[in-house]
Motif scaffolding. Structure first.
Motif, PDB file in Angstrom:
ATOM      1  N   LEU A 126       0.658  -1.358  -0.025  1.00  0.00           N
ATOM      2  CA  LEU A 126      -0.063   0.125   0.015  1.00  0.00           C
ATOM      3  C   LEU A 126       0.725   1.419  -0.094  1.00  0.00           C
ATOM      4  CD1 LEU A 126      -3.402   0.571   1.715  1.00  0.00           C
ATOM      5  CD2 LEU A 126      -1.991   2.230   1.683  1.00  0.00           C
ATOM      6  N   GLN A 127       1.874   1.498   0.883  1.00  0.00           N
ATOM      7  CA  GLN A 127       2.689   2.504   0.944  1.00  0.00           C
ATOM      8  C   GLN A 127       3.673   2.523  -0.279  1.00  0.00           C
ATOM      9  OE1 GLN A 127       3.980   1.852   4.992  1.00  0.00           O
ATOM     10  NE2 GLN A 127       2.486   3.186   5.991  1.00  0.00           N
ATOM     11  N   GLY A 128       4.034   1.271  -0.680  1.00  0.00           N
ATOM     12  CA  GLY A 128       4.972   1.362  -1.850  1.00  0.00           C
ATOM     13  C   GLY A 128       4.171   1.853  -2.943  1.00  0.00           C
ATOM     14  N   HIS A 132       4.984   5.128  -5.503  1.00  0.00           N
ATOM     15  CA  HIS A 132       5.132   4.708  -6.836  1.00  0.00           C
ATOM     16  C   HIS A 132       4.176   5.688  -7.858  1.00  0.00           C
ATOM     17  CE1 HIS A 132       5.369   2.479 -10.622  1.00  0.00           C
ATOM     18  NE2 HIS A 132       6.647   2.118 -10.371  1.00  0.00           N
ATOM     19  N   TYR A 133       2.857   5.621  -7.400  1.00  0.00           N
ATOM     20  CA  TYR A 133       2.216   6.457  -8.267  1.00  0.00           C
ATOM     21  C   TYR A 133       2.567   7.882  -8.531  1.00  0.00           C
ATOM     22  CZ  TYR A 133      -1.796   8.024  -5.132  1.00  0.00           C
ATOM     23  OH  TYR A 133      -2.442   8.698  -4.373  1.00  0.00           O
ATOM     24  N   LEU A 134       2.792   8.333  -7.068  1.00  0.00           N
ATOM     25  CA  LEU A 134       2.983   9.830  -6.950  1.00  0.00           C
ATOM     26  C   LEU A 134       4.159  10.338  -7.512  1.00  0.00           C
ATOM     27  CD1 LEU A 134       2.345  10.099  -3.015  1.00  0.00           C
ATOM     28  CD2 LEU A 134       0.783  10.883  -4.702  1.00  0.00           C
ATOM     29  N   GLY A 154       8.063   8.543   7.547  1.00  0.00           N
ATOM     30  CA  GLY A 154       6.977   7.657   7.809  1.00  0.00           C
ATOM     31  C   GLY A 154       6.843   6.558   6.707  1.00  0.00           C
ATOM     32  N   GLY A 155       5.918   5.925   6.849  1.00  0.00           N
ATOM     33  CA  GLY A 155       5.781   4.674   5.761  1.00  0.00           C
ATOM     34  C   GLY A 155       5.835   5.094   4.361  1.00  0.00           C
ATOM     35  N   VAL A 156       5.161   5.901   3.871  1.00  0.00           N
ATOM     36  CA  VAL A 156       4.922   6.657   2.566  1.00  0.00           C
ATOM     37  C   VAL A 156       6.084   7.456   2.228  1.00  0.00           C
ATOM     38  CG1 VAL A 156       3.696   7.620   0.594  1.00  0.00           C
ATOM     39  CG2 VAL A 156       2.494   6.325   2.209  1.00  0.00           C
ATOM     40  N   LYS A 179      15.930  11.930  15.199  1.00  0.00           N
ATOM     41  CA  LYS A 179      16.024  10.526  14.876  1.00  0.00           C
ATOM     42  C   LYS A 179      15.532  10.072  13.545  1.00  0.00           C
ATOM     43  CE  LYS A 179      15.397   6.212  17.323  1.00  0.00           C
ATOM     44  NZ  LYS A 179      14.416   5.413  18.403  1.00  0.00           N
ATOM     45  N   LYS A 180      14.308  10.754  13.524  1.00  0.00           N
ATOM     46  CA  LYS A 180      13.803  10.390  12.049  1.00  0.00           C
ATOM     47  C   LYS A 180      14.466  11.316  10.719  1.00  0.00           C
ATOM     48  CE  LYS A 180       8.810   9.792  13.792  1.00  0.00           C
ATOM     49  NZ  LYS A 180       7.691  10.154  13.621  1.00  0.00           N
ATOM     50  N   ALA A 181      15.324  12.325  11.278  1.00  0.00           N
ATOM     51  CA  ALA A 181      15.970  13.114  10.292  1.00  0.00           C
ATOM     52  C   ALA A 181      17.109  11.939  10.046  1.00  0.00           C
ATOM     53  CB  ALA A 181      16.630  14.259  11.011  1.00  0.00           C
ATOM     54  N   LEU A 194      13.441  19.776  10.472  1.00  0.00           N
ATOM     55  CA  LEU A 194      12.584  19.480  11.711  1.00  0.00           C
ATOM     56  C   LEU A 194      11.559  20.335  11.940  1.00  0.00           C
ATOM     57  CD1 LEU A 194      15.703  19.115  13.976  1.00  0.00           C
ATOM     58  CD2 LEU A 194      14.087  17.107  13.597  1.00  0.00           C
ATOM     59  N   TYR A 195      10.561  20.091  11.304  1.00  0.00           N
ATOM     60  CA  TYR A 195       9.474  21.100  11.256  1.00  0.00           C
ATOM     61  C   TYR A 195       8.611  21.243  12.511  1.00  0.00           C
ATOM     62  CZ  TYR A 195       6.294  17.244  10.029  1.00  0.00           C
ATOM     63  OH  TYR A 195       5.329  15.777   9.808  1.00  0.00           O
ATOM     64  N   LYS A 196       8.948  20.758  13.576  1.00  0.00           N
ATOM     65  CA  LYS A 196       8.259  21.207  14.805  1.00  0.00           C
ATOM     66  C   LYS A 196       9.148  22.190  15.559  1.00  0.00           C
ATOM     67  CE  LYS A 196       6.745  16.662  16.580  1.00  0.00           C
ATOM     68  NZ  LYS A 196       7.394  15.532  17.366  1.00  0.00           N
ATOM     69  N   GLY A 317       0.021   8.177  17.226  1.00  0.00           N
ATOM     70  CA  GLY A 317       0.949   8.808  18.247  1.00  0.00           C
ATOM     71  C   GLY A 317       2.178   9.340  17.756  1.00  0.00           C
ATOM     72  N   ARG A 318       2.402   9.262  16.383  1.00  0.00           N
ATOM     73  CA  ARG A 318       3.857   9.822  15.696  1.00  0.00           C
ATOM     74  C   ARG A 318       4.740   8.804  16.214  1.00  0.00           C
ATOM     75  NH1 ARG A 318       3.252  16.116  15.134  1.00  0.00           N
ATOM     76  NH2 ARG A 318       4.758  15.784  13.342  1.00  0.00           N
ATOM     77  N   ALA A 319       4.661   7.551  16.618  1.00  0.00           N
ATOM     78  CA  ALA A 319       5.526   6.781  17.436  1.00  0.00           C
ATOM     79  C   ALA A 319       6.302   5.799  16.511  1.00  0.00           C
ATOM     80  CB  ALA A 319       5.051   6.075  18.654  1.00  0.00           C
TER      81      ALA A 319
HETATM   82  P1  NDP Z   1       3.151   7.616   8.308  1.00  0.00           P
HETATM   83  O1  NDP Z   1       3.951   6.607   8.699  1.00  0.00           O
HETATM   84  O2  NDP Z   1       3.893   8.724   7.273  1.00  0.00           O
HETATM   85  O3  NDP Z   1       2.711   8.275   9.788  1.00  0.00           O
HETATM   86  C1  NDP Z   1       2.078   9.532   9.905  1.00  0.00           C
HETATM   87  C2  NDP Z   1       3.251  10.479  10.127  1.00  0.00           C
HETATM   88  O4  NDP Z   1       2.840  11.915   9.863  1.00  0.00           O
HETATM   89  C3  NDP Z   1       3.840  10.555  11.544  1.00  0.00           C
HETATM   90  O5  NDP Z   1       4.638   9.463  11.728  1.00  0.00           O
HETATM   91  C4  NDP Z   1       4.192  11.797  11.836  1.00  0.00           C
HETATM   92  O6  NDP Z   1       5.774  11.995  11.516  1.00  0.00           O
HETATM   93  C5  NDP Z   1       3.477  12.603  10.689  1.00  0.00           C
HETATM   94  N1  NDP Z   1       2.481  13.394  11.611  1.00  0.00           N
HETATM   95  C6  NDP Z   1       2.550  14.978  11.504  1.00  0.00           C
HETATM   96  N2  NDP Z   1       1.513  15.441  12.082  1.00  0.00           N
HETATM   97  C7  NDP Z   1       0.981  14.469  12.722  1.00  0.00           C
HETATM   98  C8  NDP Z   1      -0.077  14.425  13.860  1.00  0.00           C
HETATM   99  N3  NDP Z   1      -0.723  15.274  14.244  1.00  0.00           N
HETATM  100  N4  NDP Z   1      -0.551  13.005  13.984  1.00  0.00           N
HETATM  101  C9  NDP Z   1       0.007  11.855  13.521  1.00  0.00           C
HETATM  102  N5  NDP Z   1       1.064  11.802  12.615  1.00  0.00           N
HETATM  103  C10 NDP Z   1       1.466  13.036  12.312  1.00  0.00           C
HETATM  104  O7  NDP Z   1       1.679   7.153   7.625  1.00  0.00           O
HETATM  105  P2  NDP Z   1       1.537   6.689   6.289  1.00  0.00           P
HETATM  106  O8  NDP Z   1       2.577   6.918   5.531  1.00  0.00           O
HETATM  107  O9  NDP Z   1       0.828   5.393   6.307  1.00  0.00           O
HETATM  108  O10 NDP Z   1       0.321   7.799   5.691  1.00  0.00           O
HETATM  109  C11 NDP Z   1       0.627   9.041   5.751  1.00  0.00           C
HETATM  110  C12 NDP Z   1      -0.784   9.795   5.000  1.00  0.00           C
HETATM  111  O11 NDP Z   1      -0.763   9.561   3.811  1.00  0.00           O
HETATM  112  C13 NDP Z   1      -1.852   9.275   5.851  1.00  0.00           C
HETATM  113  O12 NDP Z   1      -2.682  10.363   5.994  1.00  0.00           O
HETATM  114  C14 NDP Z   1      -2.548   8.258   4.764  1.00  0.00           C
HETATM  115  O13 NDP Z   1      -3.857   8.203   4.993  1.00  0.00           O
HETATM  116  C15 NDP Z   1      -1.994   8.881   3.424  1.00  0.00           C
HETATM  117  N6  NDP Z   1      -2.027   7.949   2.497  1.00  0.00           N
HETATM  118  C16 NDP Z   1      -2.931   8.463   1.401  1.00  0.00           C
HETATM  119  C17 NDP Z   1      -2.979   7.581   0.193  1.00  0.00           C
HETATM  120  C18 NDP Z   1      -3.485   8.201  -0.939  1.00  0.00           C
HETATM  121  O14 NDP Z   1      -3.393   7.742  -2.122  1.00  0.00           O
HETATM  122  N7  NDP Z   1      -4.256   9.280  -1.054  1.00  0.00           N
HETATM  123  C19 NDP Z   1      -2.133   6.232   0.034  1.00  0.00           C
HETATM  124  C20 NDP Z   1      -1.310   5.740   1.345  1.00  0.00           C
HETATM  125  C21 NDP Z   1      -1.711   6.856   2.407  1.00  0.00           C
HETATM  126  P3  NDP Z   1       6.750  12.923  12.109  1.00  0.00           P
HETATM  127  O15 NDP Z   1       6.689  12.437  13.287  1.00  0.00           O
HETATM  128  O16 NDP Z   1       7.954  12.999  11.178  1.00  0.00           O
HETATM  129  O17 NDP Z   1       5.859  14.306  11.556  1.00  0.00           O
END
Ligand code: NDP
Length: 331
Positions: A126-128, A132-134, A154-156, A179-181, A194-196, A317-319
């Motif tokens: 799903l994330q891959g 790819h399409y993006l 993050g995953g995507v 750490k994420k950087a 570091l956007y925070k 929880g952004r964990a």
């Molecule tokens: P991620 O693994 O990217 O997890 C979300 C990340 O977003 C967090 O780790 C965090 O990273 C950041 N973030 C910033 N603000 C917040 C917040 N308030 N709460 C939680 N996370 C926050 O998720 P995915 O890669 O799985 O998905 C990212 C987004 O893409 C989702 O919204 C998902 O639904 C969407 N998506 C859309 C698709 C499409 O085709 N339209 C397909 C697949 C996913 P950090 O700590 O670095 O800020």
């Protein structure tokens, strides 16, 4: 079979682990015995009801969560050709993967190459395919172009960084912690902001000499969207594909003009995975990348199916940094 269901929309405490009858495949369908299910943000939106009326992913309760998995073919329905019991397969965008077995339309399944582990296959569908399409279809990046990828660890985000670099782009990314950087940089990102702590728009200006980037891959939504528009160069494109921080509920067309006559789109993965060829083309590219060692798929954690709520809490929880998977009892 064991399954994780939503009986009422709500928080992660509404996830119910239960036993339900094992389903049988209908015509054109396959029953997959799942080894792993991917945990994605879309599962959160389905759990809390945000997608109840979504055109592509609309669901009603009760529902078995999960839109991604990998395992082996267990049984095939009438008319299914080219798949037999025991074949290793993976898929996404078919509901019900938080379970020991799932029914999947045969055209959505892709064979998993022998040298790709099932957990990697579950992690990249799903994330891959989104990455790819993006980068290949929606905004096909070209060498020398610059992009901004939010939540790069993050995953995507992790897949996007690698695919964008492979296409020769300059990659700026935002991340929530040092750490994420490190993660984003290790995957090839040229810059990790570091956007925070800092105004990412100002940093993008500084890094691009005030020109801005050709495209923003915008997955964070509410907290970043308006400023993302102003990170674009004239006539650039903002791809709002997610909303991890909350939904963007309105866009003022005048902002698009003021940002430099920019374009904005809000795509769905489902509209870029419309045929078996499209799915196997994207997944095939990704599997080849993994096999060749050019595409790294980082698994943040693997959690037992019964503890799906823990996985949702970590994602929201952004964990997490990379992919979260659920593991089934699979022998
Ligand atoms: P991620 O693994 O990217 O997890 C979300 C990340 O977003 C967090 O780790 C965090 O990273 C950041 N973030 C910033 N603000 C917040 C917040 N308030 N709460 C939680 N996370 C926050 O998720 P995915 O890669 O799985 O998905 C990212 C987004 O893409 C989702 O919204 C998902 O639904 C969407 N998506 C859309 C698709 C499409 O085709 N339209 C397909 C697949 C996913 P950090 O700590 O670095 O800020």
């Amino acid at each position: 079979m064991r399954a994780v269901q939503v009986l009422e929309y709500g928080g992660s405490d509404r996830l119910t682990v239960t036993d339900i009858p094992r389903p049988d495949p209908g015509a054109g369908e396959v029953r997959v015995r799942l080894a792993f299910a991917g945990v994605n943000f879309i599962d959160v939106y389905m759990r809390n009801g945000m997608y109840a009326k979504n055109r592509a992913y609309g669901t009603t309760v009760p529902l078995t969560l999960g839109m991604e998995g990998a395992g082996v073919v267990d049984a095939v329905g009438d008319g299914v050709e080219g798949l037999t019991a025991g074949d290793r397969v993976a898929y996404c965008l078919s509901p019900g993967s938080y379970a020991e077995f799932a029914i999947v339309p045969a055209w959505k399944l892709v064979p998993v190459p022998d040298d790709v582990a099932l957990e990697k296959a579950a992690a990249l569908m799903l994330q891959g395919c989104t990455g790819h399409y993006l980068t290949h279809s929606l905004f096909p990046l070209e060498a020398g172009q610059a992009c901004l990828i939010h939540a790069g660890a993050g995953g995507v985000g992790q897949v996007l960084i690698q695919l964008a670099k492979a296409r020769g782009a300059r990659v700026l990314t935002t991340v929530g912690s040092p750490k994420k950087a490190d993660v984003a940089k290790s995957l090839g990102a040229d810059e990790a902001i570091l956007y925070k702590d800092v105004d990412f728009k100002q940093v993008v200006d500084d890094l691009t000499g005030g020109e801005g980037v050709h495209v923003v891959y915008e997955s964070v939504g509410k907290d970043t969207f308006e400023r993302s528009l102003f990170c674009l160069r004239h006539r650039g494109t903002c791809v709002l594909f997610g909303f991890s921080s909350g939904a963007v509920t309105s866009v003022n067309p005048q902002s698009l003009a003021e940002a430099g006559s920019v374009f904005m789109t809000r795509p769905n993965l489902a509209d870029y995975m419309t045929t078996a060829d499209e799915i196997s083309g994207r997944a095939g590219d990704l599997f080849r990348g993994v096999s060749a060692g050019n595409l790294q798929i980082n698994i943040s954690d693997i959690i037992d199916l019964d503890n799906a709520a823990t996985a949702h809490d970590a994602l929201e929880g952004r964990a997490t940094s990379g992919k979260l998977l659920l593991r089934m009892e699979f022998t």
